[in-house]
Write a protein that holds these residues in place. Structure first.
Motif, short mmCIF file in Angstrom:
data_model
loop_
_atom_site.label_atom_id
_atom_site.label_comp_id
_atom_site.label_asym_id
_atom_site.label_seq_id
_atom_site.Cartn_x
_atom_site.Cartn_y
_atom_site.Cartn_z
N ASN A 1 0.84 -1.20 0.00
CA ASN A 1 0.00 0.00 0.00
C ASN A 1 0.88 1.26 0.00
N VAL A 2 0.50 2.23 -0.81
CA VAL A 2 1.18 3.53 -0.82
C VAL A 2 0.21 4.57 -0.28
N ASP A 3 0.60 5.21 0.82
CA ASP A 3 -0.22 6.26 1.43
C ASP A 3 0.33 7.62 1.05
N LEU A 4 -0.53 8.46 0.51
CA LEU A 4 -0.14 9.78 0.06
C LEU A 4 -1.04 10.84 0.68
N ALA A 5 -0.45 11.99 0.97
CA ALA A 5 -1.22 13.15 1.42
C ALA A 5 -1.21 14.17 0.29
N ILE A 6 -2.39 14.58 -0.14
CA ILE A 6 -2.51 15.60 -1.18
C ILE A 6 -3.11 16.85 -0.55
#
Length: 203
Positions: free
Chosen positions: A25-30
């Motif tokens: 899983n790749v967690d990103l904050a936009i």
């Protein structure tokens, strides 16, 4: 889950590029600044690195964006097709706007929607009888789920995260989880377009 992995492998391990796929899983904050003339997006991962930035032109504020990688190299160009009722967008490789460099397109399946729904078609799917990905969500709740085609296989999820800082400084914070072997550059491009479509619907 096995069907989902087989489907993603069928896309060659990456829609925009295999370097944007991970076996976890790749967690990103936009983060989008909302009190500026031009949209300003920043993308960060859990290590605080910024894999992408978004560049826009004031002259083409509504219909043209370029997603850049950490080195400032154009990854994809997002362009809204003018004079279209279904909010159709085309996404091209690099800084191109040539149809031979088309990666995917998307549109709203119906003109009037209570909840957000977008159909995504990869470039080779010219007949567009069945979408390759579908985006469903509630923009009022600032959440969405991205599915593989018409299936229930989830490839990514987004939800809004409110913080005191985001409220004070006029920012929208989105937390995005991209599932294993899914191209996260593709998911970021989808969310940027989703944001643009919903901003237009408010006007």
């Amino acid at each position: 889950m096995q069907n989902h992995q087989q489907q993603m492998q069928g896309f060659g391990g990456g829609i925009i590029g295999p370097q944007y796929c991970a076996p976890y899983n790749v967690d990103l904050a936009i983060v989008r600044k909302v009190l500026t003339l031009a949209d300003s997006f920043s993308v960060t991962d859990i290590n605080g690195q910024s894999p992408f930035t978004l560049k826009g032109s004031l002259l083409t504020l509504q219909d043209h964006r370029v997603l850049l990688d950490a080195a400032g190299t154009p990854v994809v160009t997002l362009r809204r097709k003018l004079m279209t009722a279904h909010d159709r967008w085309h996404v091209f490789r690099g800084d191109s706007s040539d149809m031979k460099d088309l990666i995917f397109s998307l549109k709203r399946p119906s003109l009037f929607q209570l909840k957000t729904e977008l159909d995504v078609f990869l470039a080779h799917n010219t007949e567009e009888k069945v979408c390759d990905f579908k985006v469903k969500g509630s923009w009022f709740e600032r959440s969405c789920v991205i599915y593989a085609g018409e299936s229930l296989n989830i490839v990514a999820q987004m939800q809004k995260k409110d913080t005191a800082q985001s409220i004070m400084f006029g920012k929208d914070n989105y937390m995005v989880t991209v599932y294993p072997n899914v191209d996260y550059a593709f998911i970021v491009a989808l969310i940027v377009i989703l944001d643009k479509i919903n901003k237009r619907q408010k006007k």
